[in-house]
Design a protein around this motif. Structure first.
Motif, PDB file in Angstrom:
ATOM      1  N   LYS A 195     110.924  60.776 -23.267  1.00 46.89           N
ATOM      2  CA  LYS A 195     111.588  59.485 -23.247  1.00 46.89           C
ATOM      3  C   LYS A 195     112.873  59.594 -22.421  1.00 46.89           C
ATOM      4  O   LYS A 195     113.438  60.682 -22.300  1.00 46.89           O
ATOM      5  CB  LYS A 195     111.953  59.059 -24.671  1.00 46.89           C
ATOM      6  N   GLU A 203     115.757  58.939 -23.250  1.00 47.81           N
ATOM      7  CA  GLU A 203     116.828  59.504 -24.085  1.00 47.81           C
ATOM      8  C   GLU A 203     116.738  61.016 -24.252  1.00 47.81           C
ATOM      9  O   GLU A 203     117.632  61.630 -24.839  1.00 47.81           O
ATOM     10  CB  GLU A 203     116.863  58.832 -25.464  1.00 47.81           C
ATOM     11  N   ASP A 204     115.662  61.615 -23.758  1.00 47.71           N
ATOM     12  CA  ASP A 204     115.563  63.081 -23.742  1.00 47.71           C
ATOM     13  C   ASP A 204     116.300  63.680 -22.549  1.00 47.71           C
ATOM     14  O   ASP A 204     116.416  64.907 -22.447  1.00 47.71           O
ATOM     15  CB  ASP A 204     114.101  63.519 -23.690  1.00 47.71           C
ATOM     16  N   SER A 246     114.486  63.773 -33.849  1.00 46.06           N
ATOM     17  CA  SER A 246     114.197  62.965 -32.672  1.00 46.06           C
ATOM     18  C   SER A 246     113.073  63.528 -31.806  1.00 46.06           C
ATOM     19  O   SER A 246     112.531  62.813 -30.960  1.00 46.06           O
ATOM     20  CB  SER A 246     115.461  62.816 -31.826  1.00 46.06           C
TER      21      SER A 246
END
Length: 119
Positions: free
Chosen positions: A86, A88-89, A62
């Motif tokens: 991002k 989602e990080d 990822s």
């Protein structure tokens, strides 16, 4: 014992960059692997990237192509350069080192630094 102190976390917009640092101190002789893990709320801690003493690296799929791990052995420091971040990080990022002594291995963890990526 090995003490780890992380720094560099913070709030950043999507697409931005951050660099995390982790300084190791104490009984550092024998440290072979240094790495970064992360844990988002409600999720298990996961590997982000590791670097061994010879310089080889390994990354989670990822983050490949966006994150770079490096280490400065003279400063006993491991870095994580994070680009193109991002949402989602977003997670707490933990430094981990592995120390080998007389055939046994010991893992040490930092206290964590929060990274928040806004959309």
């Amino acid at each position: 014992q090995v003490q780890l102190v992380e720094s560099g976390g913070g709030l950043v917009q999507a697409g931005g960059s951050l660099r995390l640092s982790c300084v190791a101190s104490g009984s550092i002789l024998g440290i072979t692997v240094m790495g970064w893990y992360r844990q988002a709320p409600g999720k298990q801690r996961e590997l982000v990237a590791v670097i061994i003493s010879g310089g080889s690296t390994n990354y989670a799929d990822s983050v490949k192509g966006r994150f770079t791990i490096s280490r400065d052995n003279a400063k006993n420091t491991v870095y994580l350069q994070m680009n193109s971040l991002k949402p989602e990080d977003t997670a707490a990022y933990y430094c981990q080192v592995r120390k080998s002594v007389l055939g046994s291995s010991f893992n040490y963890w930092g206290q964590g630094t929060q990274v928040t990526v806004s959309s």
